[in-house]
Structure formats: C-alpha cells, structure tokens
Design a protein around this motif. Structure first.
Motif, PDB file in Angstrom:
ATOM      1  N   LEU A   1       0.789  -1.198   0.023  1.00  0.00           N
ATOM      2  CA  LEU A   1       0.040  -0.029   0.027  1.00  0.00           C
ATOM      3  C   LEU A   1       0.822   1.435   0.094  1.00  0.00           C
ATOM      4  CD1 LEU A   1      -2.216  -1.184   2.618  1.00  0.00           C
ATOM      5  CD2 LEU A   1      -2.934  -1.132   0.423  1.00  0.00           C
ATOM      6  N   LEU A   2       2.135   0.941   0.289  1.00  0.00           N
ATOM      7  CA  LEU A   2       3.111   2.404   0.254  1.00  0.00           C
ATOM      8  C   LEU A   2       3.574   2.603  -1.010  1.00  0.00           C
ATOM      9  CD1 LEU A   2       4.691   1.220   3.689  1.00  0.00           C
ATOM     10  CD2 LEU A   2       2.900   3.156   3.408  1.00  0.00           C
ATOM     11  N   GLY A   3       3.627   3.912  -1.645  1.00  0.00           N
ATOM     12  CA  GLY A   3       4.068   3.985  -2.729  1.00  0.00           C
ATOM     13  C   GLY A   3       2.967   3.850  -3.913  1.00  0.00           C
ATOM     14  N   THR A   4       3.058   2.593  -4.063  1.00  0.00           N
ATOM     15  CA  THR A   4       2.175   1.780  -5.281  1.00  0.00           C
ATOM     16  C   THR A   4       1.365   0.855  -4.568  1.00  0.00           C
ATOM     17  OG1 THR A   4       3.772   0.146  -5.715  1.00  0.00           O
ATOM     18  CG2 THR A   4       3.704   2.422  -6.921  1.00  0.00           C
ATOM     19  N   ALA A   5       0.391   0.702  -5.072  1.00  0.00           N
ATOM     20  CA  ALA A   5      -0.807  -0.474  -4.616  1.00  0.00           C
ATOM     21  C   ALA A   5      -0.593  -1.737  -5.365  1.00  0.00           C
ATOM     22  CB  ALA A   5      -2.052   0.061  -4.637  1.00  0.00           C
ATOM     23  N   GLU A   6      -0.493  -2.743  -4.643  1.00  0.00           N
ATOM     24  CA  GLU A   6      -0.587  -4.171  -5.144  1.00  0.00           C
ATOM     25  C   GLU A   6      -1.186  -5.053  -4.243  1.00  0.00           C
ATOM     26  OE1 GLU A   6       2.387  -6.015  -8.103  1.00  0.00           O
ATOM     27  OE2 GLU A   6       2.808  -7.219  -6.203  1.00  0.00           O
ATOM     28  N   THR A   7      -1.995  -6.168  -4.734  1.00  0.00           N
ATOM     29  CA  THR A   7      -2.555  -7.053  -3.851  1.00  0.00           C
ATOM     30  C   THR A   7      -2.394  -8.427  -4.383  1.00  0.00           C
ATOM     31  OG1 THR A   7      -4.280  -5.470  -2.954  1.00  0.00           O
ATOM     32  CG2 THR A   7      -4.731  -7.873  -2.760  1.00  0.00           C
ATOM     33  N   ARG A   8      -1.973  -9.232  -3.548  1.00  0.00           N
ATOM     34  CA  ARG A   8      -1.747 -10.861  -4.091  1.00  0.00           C
ATOM     35  C   ARG A   8      -2.585 -11.455  -3.103  1.00  0.00           C
ATOM     36  NH1 ARG A   8       2.115 -11.849  -8.240  1.00  0.00           N
ATOM     37  NH2 ARG A   8       3.334  -9.980  -8.787  1.00  0.00           N
ATOM     38  N   LEU A   9      -3.105 -12.697  -3.742  1.00  0.00           N
ATOM     39  CA  LEU A   9      -3.730 -13.706  -2.833  1.00  0.00           C
ATOM     40  C   LEU A   9      -2.999 -14.939  -3.115  1.00  0.00           C
ATOM     41  CD1 LEU A   9      -5.926 -14.894  -1.160  1.00  0.00           C
ATOM     42  CD2 LEU A   9      -7.247 -15.039  -3.117  1.00  0.00           C
ATOM     43  N   ASP A  10      -2.615 -15.810  -2.396  1.00  0.00           N
ATOM     44  CA  ASP A  10      -1.752 -17.015  -2.663  1.00  0.00           C
ATOM     45  C   ASP A  10      -0.694 -16.810  -3.786  1.00  0.00           C
ATOM     46  OD1 ASP A  10      -3.223 -17.983  -0.864  1.00  0.00           O
ATOM     47  OD2 ASP A  10      -4.804 -19.010  -2.149  1.00  0.00           O
ATOM     48  N   GLY A  11      -0.082 -15.864  -3.699  1.00  0.00           N
ATOM     49  CA  GLY A  11       1.080 -15.411  -4.778  1.00  0.00           C
ATOM     50  C   GLY A  11       0.376 -14.930  -6.272  1.00  0.00           C
ATOM     51  N   GLN A  12      -0.918 -14.978  -6.398  1.00  0.00           N
ATOM     52  CA  GLN A  12      -1.338 -14.353  -7.536  1.00  0.00           C
ATOM     53  C   GLN A  12      -1.906 -12.948  -7.398  1.00  0.00           C
ATOM     54  OE1 GLN A  12      -1.287 -16.169 -10.280  1.00  0.00           O
ATOM     55  NE2 GLN A  12       0.029 -17.645  -9.267  1.00  0.00           N
ATOM     56  N   ARG A  13      -1.470 -12.171  -8.511  1.00  0.00           N
ATOM     57  CA  ARG A  13      -2.026 -10.926  -8.489  1.00  0.00           C
ATOM     58  C   ARG A  13      -3.506 -10.546  -8.444  1.00  0.00           C
ATOM     59  NH1 ARG A  13       0.634  -5.522 -11.293  1.00  0.00           N
ATOM     60  NH2 ARG A  13      -0.447  -4.142 -10.325  1.00  0.00           N
ATOM     61  N   LEU A  14      -4.147  -9.765  -7.762  1.00  0.00           N
ATOM     62  CA  LEU A  14      -5.536  -9.522  -7.893  1.00  0.00           C
ATOM     63  C   LEU A  14      -5.722  -8.041  -8.623  1.00  0.00           C
ATOM     64  CD1 LEU A  14      -7.219 -10.414  -4.435  1.00  0.00           C
ATOM     65  CD2 LEU A  14      -6.942 -11.844  -6.512  1.00  0.00           C
ATOM     66  N   LEU A  15      -6.641  -8.137  -9.699  1.00  0.00           N
ATOM     67  CA  LEU A  15      -7.054  -7.108 -10.415  1.00  0.00           C
ATOM     68  C   LEU A  15      -8.111  -6.256  -9.790  1.00  0.00           C
ATOM     69  CD1 LEU A  15      -6.593  -8.345 -13.942  1.00  0.00           C
ATOM     70  CD2 LEU A  15      -4.850  -7.009 -12.647  1.00  0.00           C
ATOM     71  N   LEU A  16      -7.863  -5.084  -8.913  1.00  0.00           N
ATOM     72  CA  LEU A  16      -8.900  -4.518  -8.135  1.00  0.00           C
ATOM     73  C   LEU A  16      -8.949  -2.913  -8.390  1.00  0.00           C
ATOM     74  CD1 LEU A  16      -8.025  -5.647  -4.551  1.00  0.00           C
ATOM     75  CD2 LEU A  16      -9.624  -6.783  -6.045  1.00  0.00           C
ATOM     76  N   ASN A  17      -9.942  -2.322  -8.510  1.00  0.00           N
ATOM     77  CA  ASN A  17     -10.003  -0.975  -8.727  1.00  0.00           C
ATOM     78  C   ASN A  17      -9.981  -0.535  -7.399  1.00  0.00           C
ATOM     79  OD1 ASN A  17     -12.329  -0.643  -7.030  1.00  0.00           O
ATOM     80  ND2 ASN A  17     -13.764  -0.850  -8.878  1.00  0.00           N
ATOM     81  N   ARG A  18      -9.678   1.229  -7.632  1.00  0.00           N
ATOM     82  CA  ARG A  18      -9.040   2.002  -6.333  1.00  0.00           C
ATOM     83  C   ARG A  18     -10.034   1.834  -5.058  1.00  0.00           C
ATOM     84  NH1 ARG A  18      -5.035   5.800  -5.718  1.00  0.00           N
ATOM     85  NH2 ARG A  18      -5.403   6.815  -3.733  1.00  0.00           N
ATOM     86  N   ARG A  19     -11.215   1.812  -5.144  1.00  0.00           N
ATOM     87  CA  ARG A  19     -12.198   1.657  -4.092  1.00  0.00           C
ATOM     88  C   ARG A  19     -12.105   0.359  -3.435  1.00  0.00           C
ATOM     89  NH1 ARG A  19     -13.466   5.782  -1.447  1.00  0.00           N
ATOM     90  NH2 ARG A  19     -14.633   6.743  -3.006  1.00  0.00           N
ATOM     91  N   GLN A  20     -12.136  -0.818  -4.539  1.00  0.00           N
ATOM     92  CA  GLN A  20     -11.796  -2.081  -3.904  1.00  0.00           C
ATOM     93  C   GLN A  20     -10.712  -2.307  -2.959  1.00  0.00           C
ATOM     94  OE1 GLN A  20     -12.357  -4.227  -7.342  1.00  0.00           O
ATOM     95  NE2 GLN A  20     -14.407  -3.908  -7.736  1.00  0.00           N
ATOM     96  N   THR A  21      -9.454  -1.607  -3.485  1.00  0.00           N
ATOM     97  CA  THR A  21      -8.137  -2.022  -2.623  1.00  0.00           C
ATOM     98  C   THR A  21      -8.403  -1.140  -1.357  1.00  0.00           C
ATOM     99  OG1 THR A  21      -6.984  -1.930  -4.760  1.00  0.00           O
ATOM    100  CG2 THR A  21      -5.675  -1.063  -2.695  1.00  0.00           C
ATOM    101  N   GLU A  22      -9.065   0.280  -1.435  1.00  0.00           N
ATOM    102  CA  GLU A  22      -9.176   0.832  -0.016  1.00  0.00           C
ATOM    103  C   GLU A  22     -10.102  -0.017   0.820  1.00  0.00           C
ATOM    104  OE1 GLU A  22      -9.185   5.603  -1.699  1.00  0.00           O
ATOM    105  OE2 GLU A  22     -10.998   4.172  -1.694  1.00  0.00           O
ATOM    106  N   ILE A  23     -11.120  -0.730   0.383  1.00  0.00           N
ATOM    107  CA  ILE A  23     -11.970  -1.267   1.317  1.00  0.00           C
ATOM    108  C   ILE A  23     -11.005  -2.502   1.739  1.00  0.00           C
ATOM    109  CG2 ILE A  23     -13.906  -3.043   1.221  1.00  0.00           C
ATOM    110  CD1 ILE A  23     -15.073  -1.092  -0.847  1.00  0.00           C
ATOM    111  N   LEU A  24     -10.411  -3.306   0.812  1.00  0.00           N
ATOM    112  CA  LEU A  24      -9.782  -4.533   1.542  1.00  0.00           C
ATOM    113  C   LEU A  24      -8.604  -4.001   2.586  1.00  0.00           C
ATOM    114  CD1 LEU A  24      -9.538  -7.319   0.877  1.00  0.00           C
ATOM    115  CD2 LEU A  24      -7.874  -7.014  -0.935  1.00  0.00           C
ATOM    116  N   ALA A  25      -7.978  -2.666   2.157  1.00  0.00           N
ATOM    117  CA  ALA A  25      -7.055  -2.322   3.008  1.00  0.00           C
ATOM    118  C   ALA A  25      -7.475  -2.041   4.509  1.00  0.00           C
ATOM    119  CB  ALA A  25      -6.451  -1.065   2.671  1.00  0.00           C
ATOM    120  N   LEU A  26      -8.667  -1.501   4.572  1.00  0.00           N
ATOM    121  CA  LEU A  26      -9.324  -1.366   5.751  1.00  0.00           C
ATOM    122  C   LEU A  26      -9.951  -2.493   6.532  1.00  0.00           C
ATOM    123  CD1 LEU A  26     -11.640   1.783   4.694  1.00  0.00           C
ATOM    124  CD2 LEU A  26      -9.621   1.805   6.324  1.00  0.00           C
TER     125      LEU A  26
END
Length: 407
Positions: free
Chosen positions: A227-252
């Motif tokens: 979340l710092l600098g650039t946003a990236e989310t991985r599940l079991d090593g695979q990158r998830l393609l999320l929009n900005r709002r979904q990333t925010e919700i998941l971060a919270l």
C-alpha cells in the motif's frame, strides 16, 4: 559512473586495503562499517582461497524448513531473469549468512563456484572476510561492497549488493539476498535492485497464523497487500486486479482483523460523502468473488492470513529498527485516497517514520528517506548536525540534498 571513475575508485580501494593489511590502518575514506569488518576479518587472513562449506545435508534441511524456500520458488523465474539479464550471481542466505540457494549468469556462475559462492558456502566475515552478505545481515540494512573493500583477495574483482529479507508478519530477519558481478559492471541501481528483490521475496513469503499466542508457519501465503507508494494485492501469490475503491476497502478490512459492520466500513471508506450502502455492498460483493469467498458478512471480516507493508513498517518502528523501516517505506499510503480513515493512517505512518529519524538520524537511512521526502529540511539538518566534524561518506550526499531542498 564511467569506466575511468570506476578504475580510480578501485585503485583507491586497493590502496586502502593494502595499507590496512600491511600497517593496520587505512585512509579516512574507508567506510566505518568496512573498517570494522576488516578488523573482524584479520582472523581469516588474506590467503583464504574459498569460503568454507557447511554440511550438505544440514544445509538442505535448513532450506527445506525455511519459509524462504517457498518464497524463492514462487519468484524464481524473476530471480533467474535478473541474474541472466545482468550477468549476476544471485544468492539467498539463512540468518547465519550461509547460502541456501543461488543462481548465476553464465560468466558469474563459474566465478562463484570457484570460491564456494554456492549452497552451503559460509559467507559471514569471520569465515571468509568482509562482504556485502555479512554486512547486510549484521546491519539489518542494504549494503554494498566494492572490489578491494572485500577483505579476501579472491573477491577483489567483485562488487556485491545485499539486502535483508524479513518475515512480513513477524518482522524477523530470515537472511539476505545478494546480487554480485564483476567490479567493472558496477551500476548505481545495484543496491536498489537488491532491495526490490528482497521485497519480491517477502511478498511471496508463507504467512504466519496465530494459534494460542504461538506463530505457526503455513505454506498458504494468504493475502499480501502493498500500500505504500504503489498499490498491489496478491492472494496466494497471484496478483488481484482491483479498482481503487476495492483496494481501499480491502486495506481497511486488513487493518481491522476483528471485522467491521456495514455502517463502520461505510464511515471509514466514504466519511461524509453521499454514497449509498448499496454501492458499498456491491464493491464488497466483487471483493468476495475475487477472494474466493474468504470474506464474511456481519461483520465484514477477512477469513485468511493477511500481511501489509504498513504493519511491517510500524512493527519495525516499534522495535526501534529505523533503518529497516525506511527501507520498507516506499512512499505515502495510497496517495490521493479520499477515505478519511486511510488518509489519517497515511499521516500517522509518515509522521511516525519522520519522528523516528529525528530521534535517531542514521545517516544512510536519512539519505534513503531524502529520496522519498526531498524537501524535509529538518531531518536533513538534524542528521548533518549529528555528523558535524566527521568524514562520514553520507555528508556530501546530505548537503547536496539540503541545497536542493532550500533552492
């Protein structure tokens, strides 16, 4: 840096090394950490021809039992490509600076094998003299060793960059990753590349689950959020393609493992914005599908191990590991977010890091921080005041950064 400058730098390193070996002293230009390591390395001597090898079976067992094995296997293609593209040898060690895994480009592979820069090789400085692997491991921070800064002449033709690798959940230092090549191929981005490779391994690390107060390692890496600098989310090593709002919700949700009600989550995401609960529910539904159903309702809660670089930075700061925290901090948390809760968290992390540097202005850490916050004059001035009257190699870099910040 041009070839001529590199040759001059190499000659200076050889002169300093020769003076130390023959007379026990060295010019003031030698970095303090190198000089201290040379002092430890005198027990090894300069006639060492190769690193000692640990027991093959024991080394294999350590590799098999280490979470590093799983992580390296997941990113092995990227590590190999880096080695081949740069004609490097890449090595991963355990906490004792014993190499557990290595891969080399064609030229460097042969050089590495000739000095036991292979699995089982012991590269602590008391075994083979000053080197970047040992320094990064001891200091808990990225390190570079150029040419004759190495104590053993067998690697005077090398340049090495190393960075520590941590468990993203516990913060424990598991070893280091090292990139090595010949001194004439020295490049300014070498140390940054080592940091990136360390971070790559950390994001692929098996997660830790808590059971009755004990941490039990699992082969399931769970959810890893950068979340710092650039946003990236991985599940079991695979990158998830999320929009900005979904990333925010998941971060919270990651920051609130106990779970959040619909009303609480809505307030944290949108604040006073006129956004309906239905809009939030739709975003959560998309997330639940992306997570394979591992998001419960009433309350909304993640049903898997979670690690974020935010918590990693904060845990390092709690332990007073300021330099490591600066390395892990790659910029503001989700820049531009309009979530009031995330904006507040971003401010908290940034201020915590800055205050830690003001209290303990470690020069190399301040230099790295200056790349992220180039106009933070107070941190630069505090560090320079601490270094006044010394010949620390960071001084000219800090003065240059300060001049730019004031211009």
């Amino acid at each position: 840096m041009g070839v001529g400058e590199l040759e001059d730098r190499r000659r200076e390193a050889v002169r300093a090394w020769t003076s130390f070996v023959e007379h026990g002293d060295a010019p003031g230009a030698v970095r303090p950490e190198i000089l201290r390591s040379w002092g430890r390395s005198t027990a090894v001597g300069t006639d060492v021809t190769e690193a000692p090898l640990a027991d093959e079976g024991e080394t294999a067992g350590r590799w098999r039992d280490s979470p590093l094995q799983v992580a390296v296997e997941r990113v092995e293609a990227e590590l190999r490509r880096t080695a081949e593209d740069g004609d490097l040898v890449v090595a991963v060690t355990d906490p004792d600076t014993r190499i557990l895994w290595t891969y080399g480009g064609r030229m460097m592979r042969r050089k590495a094998e000739s000095v036991n820069f292979v699995a089982g090789g012991r590269w602590d400085d008391r075994s083979v003299g000053t080197n970047a692997l040992d320094l990064a491991n001891r200091l808990g921070a990225p390190a570079m060793v150029f040419s004759a800064e190495h104590y053993a002449p067998i690697v005077h033709n090398w340049v090495c960059w190393a960075a520590p690798v941590h468990d993203p959940v516990t913060g424990a230092q598991l070893g280091v990753i090292d990139l090595s090549t010949t001194w004439d191929r020295t490049h300014p981005i070498g140390l940054a590349t080592a940091r990136v490779m360390a971070r790559l391994i950390e994001t692929a690390m098996p997660r830790s689950r808590t059971h009755g107060g004990l941490l039990e390692e699992t082969r399931d890496p769970g959810l890893v959020m950068t979340l710092l600098g650039t946003a990236e989310t991985r599940l079991d090593g695979q990158r998830l393609l999320l929009n900005r709002r979904q990333t925010e919700i998941l971060a919270l949700l990651a920051m609130h493992p106990e779970g959040l009600s619909l009303e609480q989550l809505h307030a944290l995401v949108y604040g006073d914005q006129a956004v309906t609960f239905s809009t939030l529910k739709a975003e959560v539904s998309h997330l639940r599908a992306a997570l394979g159903g591992q998001l419960s309702s009433r309350p909304y809660r993640l049903l898997m191990p979670v690690a974020t670089d935010v918590e990693h930075v904060l845990s390092l700061l709690r332990r007073g590991e300021v330099a490591a925290a600066v390395d892990a901090y790659r910029g503001d948390l989700l820049p531009g977010t309009n979530s009031p809760a995330l904006h507040e968290l971003a401010e908290y992390v940034a201020v915590a890091l800055r205050e830690a540097l003001l209290a303990d202005p470690q020069p190399d850490a301040v230099v790295r921080y200056g790349e992220l916050a180039p106009y933070d004059v107070e941190v630069l001035e505090t560090c320079l005041a601490r270094l006044e009257g010394t010949a620390h190699p960071a001084v000219p870099l800090l003065k240059g950064r300060l001049a730019v910040a004031r211009s």
